[in-house]
Design a protein around this motif. Structure first.
Motif, PDB file in Angstrom:
ATOM      1  N   ARG A  45       0.824  -1.214   0.000  1.00 48.22           N
ATOM      2  CA  ARG A  45       0.000   0.000   0.000  1.00 48.22           C
ATOM      3  C   ARG A  45       0.859   1.266   0.000  1.00 48.22           C
ATOM      4  O   ARG A  45       0.386   2.347  -0.343  1.00 48.22           O
ATOM      5  N   LEU A  46       2.120   1.124   0.390  1.00 53.19           N
ATOM      6  CA  LEU A  46       3.016   2.274   0.451  1.00 53.19           C
ATOM      7  C   LEU A  46       3.695   2.576  -0.887  1.00 53.19           C
ATOM      8  O   LEU A  46       4.331   3.614  -1.034  1.00 53.19           O
ATOM      9  N   ALA A  47       3.547   1.678  -1.848  1.00 51.30           N
ATOM     10  CA  ALA A  47       4.296   1.811  -3.102  1.00 51.30           C
ATOM     11  C   ALA A  47       3.889   2.995  -3.973  1.00 51.30           C
ATOM     12  O   ALA A  47       4.765   3.697  -4.489  1.00 51.30           O
ATOM     13  N   PRO A  48       2.590   3.255  -4.185  1.00 49.51           N
ATOM     14  CA  PRO A  48       2.258   4.370  -5.083  1.00 49.51           C
ATOM     15  C   PRO A  48       2.864   5.692  -4.647  1.00 49.51           C
ATOM     16  O   PRO A  48       3.381   6.451  -5.480  1.00 49.51           O
ATOM     17  N   PHE A  49       2.835   5.968  -3.354  1.00 45.10           N
ATOM     18  CA  PHE A  49       3.407   7.210  -2.844  1.00 45.10           C
ATOM     19  C   PHE A  49       4.923   7.236  -3.024  1.00 45.10           C
ATOM     20  O   PHE A  49       5.488   8.229  -3.503  1.00 45.10           O
ATOM     21  N   ARG A  50       5.577   6.129  -2.674  1.00 38.75           N
ATOM     22  CA  ARG A  50       7.041   6.114  -2.730  1.00 38.75           C
ATOM     23  C   ARG A  50       7.556   6.154  -4.159  1.00 38.75           C
ATOM     24  O   ARG A  50       8.561   6.827  -4.449  1.00 38.75           O
ATOM     25  N   ILE A  51       6.908   5.463  -5.073  1.00 39.99           N
ATOM     26  CA  ILE A  51       7.332   5.496  -6.478  1.00 39.99           C
ATOM     27  C   ILE A  51       7.272   6.922  -7.014  1.00 39.99           C
ATOM     28  O   ILE A  51       8.172   7.384  -7.717  1.00 39.99           O
ATOM     29  N   ARG A  52       6.210   7.633  -6.658  1.00 38.96           N
ATOM     30  CA  ARG A  52       6.100   9.032  -7.085  1.00 38.96           C
ATOM     31  C   ARG A  52       7.214   9.882  -6.460  1.00 38.96           C
ATOM     32  O   ARG A  52       7.819  10.717  -7.138  1.00 38.96           O
ATOM     33  N   GLU A  53       7.451   9.678  -5.172  1.00 37.54           N
ATOM     34  CA  GLU A  53       8.487  10.460  -4.490  1.00 37.54           C
ATOM     35  C   GLU A  53       9.846  10.300  -5.147  1.00 37.54           C
ATOM     36  O   GLU A  53      10.547  11.278  -5.401  1.00 37.54           O
ATOM     37  N   VAL A  54      10.240   9.050  -5.402  1.00 40.73           N
ATOM     38  CA  VAL A  54      11.592   8.804  -5.915  1.00 40.73           C
ATOM     39  C   VAL A  54      11.685   9.067  -7.408  1.00 40.73           C
ATOM     40  O   VAL A  54      12.798   9.069  -7.963  1.00 40.73           O
ATOM     41  N   SER A  55      10.551   9.294  -8.083  1.00 43.53           N
ATOM     42  CA  SER A  55      10.614   9.568  -9.523  1.00 43.53           C
ATOM     43  C   SER A  55      11.471  10.789  -9.819  1.00 43.53           C
ATOM     44  O   SER A  55      12.031  10.908 -10.916  1.00 43.53           O
ATOM     45  N   GLU A  56      11.593  11.686  -8.842  1.00 40.42           N
ATOM     46  CA  GLU A  56      12.444  12.861  -9.031  1.00 40.42           C
ATOM     47  C   GLU A  56      13.921  12.501  -9.126  1.00 40.42           C
ATOM     48  O   GLU A  56      14.744  13.326  -9.511  1.00 40.42           O
ATOM     49  N   GLY A  57      14.244  11.252  -8.778  1.00 39.86           N
ATOM     50  CA  GLY A  57      15.639  10.814  -8.826  1.00 39.86           C
ATOM     51  C   GLY A  57      16.067  10.239 -10.157  1.00 39.86           C
ATOM     52  O   GLY A  57      17.231   9.864 -10.330  1.00 39.86           O
ATOM     53  N   ILE A  58      15.131  10.128 -11.107  1.00 41.01           N
ATOM     54  CA  ILE A  58      15.496   9.656 -12.444  1.00 41.01           C
ATOM     55  C   ILE A  58      15.181  10.755 -13.459  1.00 41.01           C
ATOM     56  O   ILE A  58      14.506  11.731 -13.155  1.00 41.01           O
ATOM     57  N   GLU A  59      15.669  10.575 -14.672  1.00 32.85           N
ATOM     58  CA  GLU A  59      15.462  11.577 -15.717  1.00 32.85           C
ATOM     59  C   GLU A  59      14.079  11.425 -16.362  1.00 32.85           C
ATOM     60  O   GLU A  59      13.538  10.330 -16.436  1.00 32.85           O
ATOM     61  N   GLU A  60      13.549  12.526 -16.868  1.00 30.33           N
ATOM     62  CA  GLU A  60      12.339  12.453 -17.669  1.00 30.33           C
ATOM     63  C   GLU A  60      12.636  11.885 -19.055  1.00 30.33           C
ATOM     64  O   GLU A  60      11.744  11.362 -19.728  1.00 30.33           O
ATOM     65  N   TYR A  61      13.889  11.952 -19.461  1.00 34.44           N
ATOM     66  CA  TYR A  61      14.316  11.492 -20.787  1.00 34.44           C
ATOM     67  C   TYR A  61      14.710  10.020 -20.738  1.00 34.44           C
ATOM     68  O   TYR A  61      15.401   9.562 -19.812  1.00 34.44           O
TER      69      TYR A  61
END
Length: 288
Positions: A45-61
């Motif tokens: 249940r904690l995954a959707p929030f955490r995946i969004r949070e850490v998405s800032e650590g990868i590139e959009e490209y």
């Protein structure tokens, strides 16, 4: 709170690059923070929030596709509000939200949550696409008739899916765990590729043809060395590189929807699995 213009939604974190409005966006992310039937290690249940949070650590490209999230329009609609302890109502809400998005002409990219969340997603899709086929990436067959006395479970989800989409319309890739009864059921009712992934992509694509496809990806299809943050790790799996290559090989199919399930942040170190989840989501948003 309910997030306009859809019911049962709230935004706590947003995937990188999301548009500010649903309007004009064909692709929509929804989070489903549910792990009500998890039987070994809860925490998905904690995954959707955490995946969004850490998405800032990868590139959009994406170097794989020479495309960026800046090149497309998608909307992160937030998480479905789950009434914990009530499986039936949770599934009903998931199906309703998905159905409303499909009515608006959207393509859903869902973040679980346990694998049972795929059932209402696929139920909603089947109503819109009668010829729907499902491709499942998973270590486990998930074909039990019941588990711990329950017919609705992460261990029975694909059995229930077959009952909805019909015999021969489920393609199971990467499976390396199941009961004898599950294997017997699969022989008669699904297209089962035991312990196979990239080697069968061409065969699967030829069989699926131009029918509408829904992809459900359980992160435990990967070896625990690549995805330790999951509730039921299964040794002997595949690499993250191979999985990414296979997902991109499928992009010329008529893919109508996608979910990523069973990432469990409490059981990983350094956010490795959540970061992988963010990368997978980036690639499928760009490809599908």
């Amino acid at each position: 709170m309910s997030f306009y213009p859809l019911p049962y939604l709230e935004r706590k974190a947003v995937f990188m690059g999301s548009s500010e409005s649903l309007e004009g966006c064909e692709k929509v992310i929804i989070g489903i923070p549910m792990d009500l039937t998890t039987s070994f290690r809860p925490g998905t249940r904690l995954a959707p929030f955490r995946i969004r949070e850490v998405s800032e650590g990868i590139e959009e490209y994406s170097i794989y596709q020479d495309k960026s999230l800046e090149d497309i329009k998608f909307y992160d609609a937030g998480d479905i509000i789950i009434p914990y302890g009530n499986v039936e109502e949770s599934l009903r809400r998931i199906e309703e939200v998905t159905g409303e998005l499909l009515k608006k002409g959207k393509k859903v990219f869902a973040l679980g949550g346990e694998h049972l969340v795929s059932l209402p997603l696929i139920k909603a899709y089947k109503k819109f696409y009668p010829d729907l086929v499902v491709i499942q990436f998973d270590a486990h067959a998930d074909l039990r008739s019941s588990y711990l006395g329950e017919s609705l479970s992460h261990a029975t989800v694909m059995r229930r899916v077959v009952e909805i989409i019909g015999t021969g319309n489920l393609y199971q890739l990467g499976i390396r765990s199941g009961t004898r009864e599950e294997m017997e059921y699969a022989t008669l009712n699904t297209n089962l590729y035991l312990n196979q992934l990239s080697s069968v992509v061409a065969e699967v694509k030829k069989s699926v043809g131009r029918r509408k496809v829904y992809i459900t990806l359980d992160i435990d299809v990967l070896d625990p060395a690549f995805a330790p943050g999951t509730g039921t790790p299964e040794a002997g799996g595949f690499s993250s590189r191979e999985l990414l290559e296979v997902l991109l090989e499928l992009k010329d199919l008529d893919i109508a929807g996608f979910d990523l399930v069973e990432i469990s942040p409490p059981y990983e170190q350094n956010d490795n699995t959540s970061l992988l989840g963010a990368k997978i989501l980036r690639e499928v948003l760009l490809a599908y």
